[in-house]
Design an enzyme around this catalytic site. Structure first.
Site, PDB file in Angstrom:
ATOM      1  N   LYS A  66       0.896  -1.170   0.000  1.00  0.00           N
ATOM      2  CA  LYS A  66       0.000   0.000   0.000  1.00  0.00           C
ATOM      3  C   LYS A  66       0.930   1.215   0.000  1.00  0.00           C
ATOM      4  CE  LYS A  66      -4.100   1.753   2.418  1.00  0.00           C
ATOM      5  NZ  LYS A  66      -4.931   2.036   1.249  1.00  0.00           N
TER       6      LYS A  66
HETATM    7  N1  PMP Z   1      -7.664  -2.014  -2.686  1.00  0.00           N
HETATM    8  C1  PMP Z   1      -7.173  -0.767  -2.671  1.00  0.00           C
HETATM    9  C2  PMP Z   1      -6.468  -0.241  -3.866  1.00  0.00           C
HETATM   10  C3  PMP Z   1      -7.304   0.023  -1.517  1.00  0.00           C
HETATM   11  O1  PMP Z   1      -6.823   1.274  -1.495  1.00  0.00           O
HETATM   12  C4  PMP Z   1      -7.987  -0.492  -0.407  1.00  0.00           C
HETATM   13  C5  PMP Z   1      -8.164   0.365   0.818  1.00  0.00           C
HETATM   14  N2  PMP Z   1      -7.088   0.238   1.697  1.00  0.00           N
HETATM   15  C6  PMP Z   1      -8.486  -1.800  -0.470  1.00  0.00           C
HETATM   16  C7  PMP Z   1      -8.313  -2.536  -1.631  1.00  0.00           C
HETATM   17  C8  PMP Z   1      -9.192  -2.411   0.707  1.00  0.00           C
HETATM   18  O2  PMP Z   1      -8.246  -2.691   1.717  1.00  0.00           O
HETATM   19  P1  PMP Z   1      -8.653  -2.664   3.255  1.00  0.00           P
HETATM   20  O3  PMP Z   1      -9.846  -3.509   3.398  1.00  0.00           O
HETATM   21  O4  PMP Z   1      -7.458  -3.233   3.969  1.00  0.00           O
HETATM   22  O5  PMP Z   1      -8.900  -1.253   3.612  1.00  0.00           O
END
Ligand code: PMP
Length: 323
Positions: free
Chosen positions: A160
């Site tokens: 991320k």
């Molecule tokens: N994909 C992307 C590109 C994201 O930015 C997010 C948000 N963090 C998610 C999926 C979902 O991840 P999470 O459930 O850990 O927030």
């Protein structure tokens, strides 16, 4: 987002007033996208504020930085405490926390040398339903983007990282320009990947499908939560590559993410899903998910990280006297 000078931000080891938490224009991350971050929701539960899966988010923060060989100059526990301090010191009952690690101001050029400082901040902001209250209850209209997600072997989507979000910027702004709430990106092979900031689930014939890690997705913590809750309810959850048309043949489609929580999808590319909004599976999973925060779903997994209120000045003095 309104700037609130009264709010405190944890930055590089201490809480600072909002306006003082700034960076230099030569910050490496600003030029080369070298930041690693998280989004963590804090819910107002009957036992006080609780950060949802905080330790898992902090683990992923270290993994994201680790993919790039970026060493975070703090123990994980320090970051966890920083998140707690931001909630407690700002007296937040619910919030969206943004822990961020980034290469700071040092030298020009993309290679991060050991001399380049690694900075860390944690910010807390209010956040309601990410794709709107109405979208959350009645479902959102989404489109498949003309932009593909990064191919394997290019920019790692498991991290991320700030730079990855150029893909999200293209996908979400194209969708909004075209009048949709969100865009879904396909991977380099034309298979379903994920939304600009959400993972995608498809329900068909009572089974739940979601694209696998290899489909250029971020492995969402909400995705994992939903898989766990769905399996607990006895559903088959299948992580497998999914062609675009699976979205058109779905009984139900929903998006998951820390910000989006569980958002039902009403239509994809102007084709309504069979449920044409939140279907029974989406509804059940929403109930179980949100039930974690009002106590109607038992937290069997230890996902709620309680945050103790900061003692008021008076209590602190009394505590000091008592010691
Ligand atoms: N994909 C992307 C590109 C994201 O930015 C997010 C948000 N963090 C998610 C999926 C979902 O991840 P999470 O459930 O850990 O927030």
């Amino acid at each position: 987002m309104p700037i609130n000078a009264a709010k405190l931000i944890w930055m590089d080891g201490a809480l600072k007033p909002w306006r003082e938490a700034t960076v230099h224009v030569m910050t490496h991350a600003l030029h080369y996208g070298t930041s690693f971050f998280e989004g963590v929701r804090v819910y107002d539960t009957p036992n006080g504020p609780a950060a949802f899966r905080l330790c898992d988010h902090v683990d992923r923060l270290y993994d994201s930085a680790g993919i790039y060989g970026c060493v975070i100059p703090y123990e994980k526990q320090t970051i966890i405490s920083a998140c707690e301090d931001v909630v407690a010191s700002n007296r937040l009952d619910s919030a969206y926390l943004r822990p961020i690690v980034f290469y700071g101001y040092g030298e020009i050029g993309p290679t991060p040398t050991p001399q380049l400082p690694v900075q860390v901040a944690v910010v807390g902001v209010p956040m309601g339903a990410y794709l709107g209250e109405e979208g959350q209850t009645r479902g959102v209209d989404v489109c498949v983007s003309s932009w593909r997600r990064p191919a394997p072997g290019t920019i790692p989507t498991a991290a991320k990282a700030g730079g990855n979000y150029l893909s999200s910027v293209l996908i979400s702004s194209e969708a909004k320009r075209r009048g949709f709430a969100e865009g879904i990106g396909l991977d380099v092979n034309g298979l379903v990947s994920e939304g600009a900031g959400e993972n995608v689930f498809v329900v068909r014939g009572g089974r739940i499908h979601t694209p696998p890690a290899a489909a250029s997705i971020l492995q969402g913590i909400t995705r994992d939560t939903v898989i766990t809750l769905a399996r607990r309810e006895g559903f088959d959850v299948i992580e497998q590559a999914m062609p675009r048309e699976a979205l058109y043949l779905a009984d139900e489609v929903f998006l998951t993410g820390t910000a989006a929580e569980i958002t039902p999808v009403r239509s994809v590319d102007d084709r309504p899903t069979r449920a044409n909004g939140p279907g029974p599976v989406t509804q059940l999973l929403k109930e179980r998910f949100f039930g974690l925060f009002d106590g109607t779903t038992k937290d069997e997994w230890g996902w709620l990280h309680r945050i103790m209120a900061q003692p008021k000045k008076q209590d602190r003095r009394e505590a000091a006297i008592a010691v």
